[in-house]
Design a protein around this motif. Sequence first.
Motif, PDB file in Angstrom:
ATOM      1  N   ARG A  75      -6.971  -5.157  -3.525  1.00  0.00           N
ATOM      2  CA  ARG A  75      -6.537  -5.772  -4.781  1.00  0.00           C
ATOM      3  C   ARG A  75      -5.184  -5.208  -5.221  1.00  0.00           C
ATOM      4  NH1 ARG A  75      -9.722  -5.871 -10.623  1.00  0.00           N
ATOM      5  NH2 ARG A  75      -7.951  -6.707 -11.796  1.00  0.00           N
ATOM      6  N   LEU A  76      -5.054  -3.898  -5.129  1.00  0.00           N
ATOM      7  CA  LEU A  76      -3.800  -3.242  -5.511  1.00  0.00           C
ATOM      8  C   LEU A  76      -2.626  -3.787  -4.697  1.00  0.00           C
ATOM      9  CD1 LEU A  76      -2.110  -0.933  -6.830  1.00  0.00           C
ATOM     10  CD2 LEU A  76      -2.893   0.546  -4.965  1.00  0.00           C
ATOM     11  N   ALA A  77      -2.800  -3.838  -3.380  1.00  0.00           N
ATOM     12  CA  ALA A  77      -1.703  -4.291  -2.511  1.00  0.00           C
ATOM     13  C   ALA A  77      -1.354  -5.744  -2.792  1.00  0.00           C
ATOM     14  CB  ALA A  77      -2.104  -4.110  -1.050  1.00  0.00           C
ATOM     15  N   TYR A  78      -2.389  -6.564  -2.970  1.00  0.00           N
ATOM     16  CA  TYR A  78      -2.175  -7.985  -3.243  1.00  0.00           C
ATOM     17  C   TYR A  78      -1.369  -8.179  -4.531  1.00  0.00           C
ATOM     18  CZ  TYR A  78      -3.234 -12.694  -4.837  1.00  0.00           C
ATOM     19  OH  TYR A  78      -3.117 -13.969  -5.320  1.00  0.00           O
ATOM     20  N   GLU A  79      -1.828  -7.558  -5.616  1.00  0.00           N
ATOM     21  CA  GLU A  79      -1.154  -7.747  -6.910  1.00  0.00           C
ATOM     22  C   GLU A  79       0.264  -7.196  -6.882  1.00  0.00           C
ATOM     23  OE1 GLU A  79      -5.190  -7.710  -9.686  1.00  0.00           O
ATOM     24  OE2 GLU A  79      -3.828  -5.997  -9.829  1.00  0.00           O
ATOM     25  N   SER A  80       0.439  -6.117  -6.124  1.00  0.00           N
ATOM     26  CA  SER A  80       1.748  -5.484  -6.037  1.00  0.00           C
ATOM     27  C   SER A  80       2.796  -6.436  -5.464  1.00  0.00           C
ATOM     28  CB  SER A  80       1.583  -4.220  -5.178  1.00  0.00           C
ATOM     29  OG  SER A  80       2.718  -3.952  -4.451  1.00  0.00           O
ATOM     30  N   ILE A  81       2.422  -7.195  -4.443  1.00  0.00           N
ATOM     31  CA  ILE A  81       3.359  -8.133  -3.815  1.00  0.00           C
ATOM     32  C   ILE A  81       3.550  -9.386  -4.664  1.00  0.00           C
ATOM     33  CG2 ILE A  81       3.734  -9.607  -1.783  1.00  0.00           C
ATOM     34  CD1 ILE A  81       4.264  -6.576  -1.346  1.00  0.00           C
ATOM     35  N   VAL A  82       2.452  -9.871  -5.238  1.00  0.00           N
ATOM     36  CA  VAL A  82       2.574 -11.043  -6.117  1.00  0.00           C
ATOM     37  C   VAL A  82       3.525 -10.724  -7.282  1.00  0.00           C
ATOM     38  CG1 VAL A  82       1.288 -12.469  -7.778  1.00  0.00           C
ATOM     39  CG2 VAL A  82       0.333 -12.029  -5.495  1.00  0.00           C
ATOM     40  N   ASP A  83       3.391  -9.540  -7.865  1.00  0.00           N
ATOM     41  CA  ASP A  83       4.260  -9.156  -8.989  1.00  0.00           C
ATOM     42  C   ASP A  83       5.711  -8.987  -8.532  1.00  0.00           C
ATOM     43  OD1 ASP A  83       1.983  -9.204 -10.468  1.00  0.00           O
ATOM     44  OD2 ASP A  83       1.795  -7.032 -10.708  1.00  0.00           O
ATOM     45  N   GLY A  84       5.908  -8.439  -7.323  1.00  0.00           N
ATOM     46  CA  GLY A  84       7.269  -8.283  -6.799  1.00  0.00           C
ATOM     47  C   GLY A  84       7.919  -9.629  -6.529  1.00  0.00           C
ATOM     48  N   ALA A  85       7.135 -10.550  -5.973  1.00  0.00           N
ATOM     49  CA  ALA A  85       7.660 -11.878  -5.608  1.00  0.00           C
ATOM     50  C   ALA A  85       8.218 -12.601  -6.830  1.00  0.00           C
ATOM     51  CB  ALA A  85       6.559 -12.710  -4.957  1.00  0.00           C
ATOM     52  N   ALA A  86       7.631 -12.346  -7.988  1.00  0.00           N
ATOM     53  CA  ALA A  86       8.083 -13.013  -9.212  1.00  0.00           C
ATOM     54  C   ALA A  86       9.495 -12.582  -9.614  1.00  0.00           C
ATOM     55  CB  ALA A  86       7.103 -12.715 -10.350  1.00  0.00           C
ATOM     56  N   HIS A  87      10.011 -11.525  -8.981  1.00  0.00           N
ATOM     57  CA  HIS A  87      11.353 -11.031  -9.328  1.00  0.00           C
ATOM     58  C   HIS A  87      12.260 -10.929  -8.108  1.00  0.00           C
ATOM     59  CE1 HIS A  87      10.130 -10.348 -13.437  1.00  0.00           C
ATOM     60  NE2 HIS A  87       8.989  -9.872 -12.951  1.00  0.00           N
ATOM     61  N   GLY A  88      12.072 -11.845  -7.170  1.00  0.00           N
ATOM     62  CA  GLY A  88      13.016 -11.955  -6.053  1.00  0.00           C
ATOM     63  C   GLY A  88      12.725 -11.074  -4.849  1.00  0.00           C
ATOM     64  N   LEU A  89      11.603 -10.353  -4.859  1.00  0.00           N
ATOM     65  CA  LEU A  89      11.284  -9.528  -3.690  1.00  0.00           C
ATOM     66  C   LEU A  89      10.994 -10.419  -2.482  1.00  0.00           C
ATOM     67  CD1 LEU A  89      10.581  -6.568  -2.673  1.00  0.00           C
ATOM     68  CD2 LEU A  89       8.193  -7.191  -3.110  1.00  0.00           C
ATOM     69  N   VAL A  90      11.625 -10.103  -1.332  1.00  0.00           N
ATOM     70  CA  VAL A  90      11.327 -10.879  -0.118  1.00  0.00           C
ATOM     71  C   VAL A  90      10.770 -10.007   1.004  1.00  0.00           C
ATOM     72  CG1 VAL A  90      12.915 -12.781  -0.557  1.00  0.00           C
ATOM     73  CG2 VAL A  90      13.761 -10.732   0.626  1.00  0.00           C
ATOM     74  N   TYR A  91      11.008  -8.709   0.918  1.00  0.00           N
ATOM     75  CA  TYR A  91      10.498  -7.811   1.958  1.00  0.00           C
ATOM     76  C   TYR A  91      10.379  -6.408   1.370  1.00  0.00           C
ATOM     77  CZ  TYR A  91      10.259  -4.944   6.187  1.00  0.00           C
ATOM     78  OH  TYR A  91       9.865  -4.039   7.139  1.00  0.00           O
ATOM     79  N   ARG A  92       9.249  -5.743   1.662  1.00  0.00           N
ATOM     80  CA  ARG A  92       9.081  -4.380   1.138  1.00  0.00           C
ATOM     81  C   ARG A  92       8.451  -3.489   2.199  1.00  0.00           C
ATOM     82  NH1 ARG A  92       5.610  -4.045  -4.094  1.00  0.00           N
ATOM     83  NH2 ARG A  92       7.501  -4.240  -5.344  1.00  0.00           N
ATOM     84  N   GLU A  93       8.957  -2.273   2.313  1.00  0.00           N
ATOM     85  CA  GLU A  93       8.287  -1.221   3.067  1.00  0.00           C
ATOM     86  C   GLU A  93       7.699  -0.284   2.021  1.00  0.00           C
ATOM     87  OE1 GLU A  93      11.421   0.026   5.794  1.00  0.00           O
ATOM     88  OE2 GLU A  93      11.343  -1.908   6.822  1.00  0.00           O
ATOM     89  N   THR A  94       6.386  -0.356   1.860  1.00  0.00           N
ATOM     90  CA  THR A  94       5.680   0.231   0.707  1.00  0.00           C
ATOM     91  C   THR A  94       5.030   1.563   1.038  1.00  0.00           C
ATOM     92  OG1 THR A  94       5.007  -2.025   0.159  1.00  0.00           O
ATOM     93  CG2 THR A  94       3.903  -0.264  -1.017  1.00  0.00           C
ATOM     94  N   PHE A  95       5.256   2.546   0.199  1.00  0.00           N
ATOM     95  CA  PHE A  95       4.564   3.829   0.359  1.00  0.00           C
ATOM     96  C   PHE A  95       3.126   3.758  -0.147  1.00  0.00           C
ATOM     97  CE2 PHE A  95       8.979   5.573  -0.602  1.00  0.00           C
ATOM     98  CZ  PHE A  95       9.245   5.947   0.701  1.00  0.00           C
ATOM     99  N   PHE A  96       2.236   4.474   0.536  1.00  0.00           N
ATOM    100  CA  PHE A  96       0.939   4.812  -0.069  1.00  0.00           C
ATOM    101  C   PHE A  96       0.691   6.279   0.257  1.00  0.00           C
ATOM    102  CE2 PHE A  96      -2.105   4.864   3.590  1.00  0.00           C
ATOM    103  CZ  PHE A  96      -1.264   4.396   4.593  1.00  0.00           C
ATOM    104  N   THR A  97       0.006   6.966  -0.672  1.00  0.00           N
ATOM    105  CA  THR A  97      -0.159   8.417  -0.550  1.00  0.00           C
ATOM    106  C   THR A  97      -1.643   8.737  -0.642  1.00  0.00           C
ATOM    107  OG1 THR A  97       1.954   8.634  -1.702  1.00  0.00           O
ATOM    108  CG2 THR A  97       0.677  10.648  -1.430  1.00  0.00           C
TER     109      THR A  97
END
Length: 349
Positions: A75-97
């Motif tokens: 759920r976290l990963a899904y929402e994170s990309i949906v929220d990014g897409a709303a502001h022009g995000l097209v590609y992300r290399e995402t950290f998780f810890t």
Amino acid sequence: MDVVTALDRLPKVELHCHVEGTMRPGTVVELAGKNGVELRTSDPTELYRYSNLDTFLEIFWLVQSTLGSREDWARLAYESIVDGAAHGLVYRETFFTPARHLDAGQDLADIVAGLAEGLAAAEGETGVRAMLIADIDRAYGAAAGLAMVKRLVELREGASPGAERVIGVGLDSTELGVDPTDFAEAFELAGKVGLRRTSHQGEETPPSHIWAGLDVLGSERIDHGLSSLQDPELTRRLAGERIPLTVCPNSNVVIANAVPRLELHPYRRMREAGLLATLNTDDPALTDLDLGREYQSCMEAFGYRWEDMVAIALDGVEATWLDESDKRELRARVEREAAKLAAELDPPR
Ligand SMILES: [Zn+2]
């Protein structure tokens, strides 16, 4: 179209964003309820209030502690990309810890599978591509870091679900009082199996930590790298080899309090010195930020023109770990969309 809207729509990549730091406050409240984590407030708008790095980290850890299962990570990963897409995000290399969760008994296989599921679902819906970088948490020490990389190697070799999305390792959390060279063995192993390498250095530490990140850990990028300009030889090396810095100016002001105001951030001077300094949000949900606003606020604070912002977006593409043909394609897309947006700008550029 005004420039604020255009910057929001400009296709952008992001290379320094912690997935835990993208969690919507409403999701924190729901997951906390589901997993029995106590919050001091159930008002989502009250949740992300902090005054310094310590109180910020308390909230960051609270957010992390609400992730109890594979579905929660998805759920976290899904929402994170949906929220990014709303502001022009097209590609992300995402950290998780995952250190905190592994310490509490979760399995890296479930975490990776959950994240990958969420990213795939969001990709299908938004077209935004996303890969993962597994961060070692400095606070948990070198042995835990090495154990995480070993487990990651096992998952890759066993073709565990989602393991192919993890393309690199990183190093984050507290910098002060930690010797980066302690993590040399973990980074060496990662390099040996073909994982890419990056590390948070120089946010609160001197250039010597950035040198160690490059020469001892083999980092191909440096996350933050705020102290780079203090060392002319380091600056020459970073510029000469086009080693990317994933800079997060607003985060440096709001979270680390390393700079009192955005206007005083060295970002513009870093670029003028020839550094490949990209723009990123770090922990956008916790700082009430998105990538569009990161670009807008930096344009204003540093007196940049539209063309400068497009150049920054293109440098982001260069700094990715995509292969050359994907980079070319993405670069062409950014240039094409930027030209279209420029033609609609009022006043025209
Ligand atoms: Zn960071």
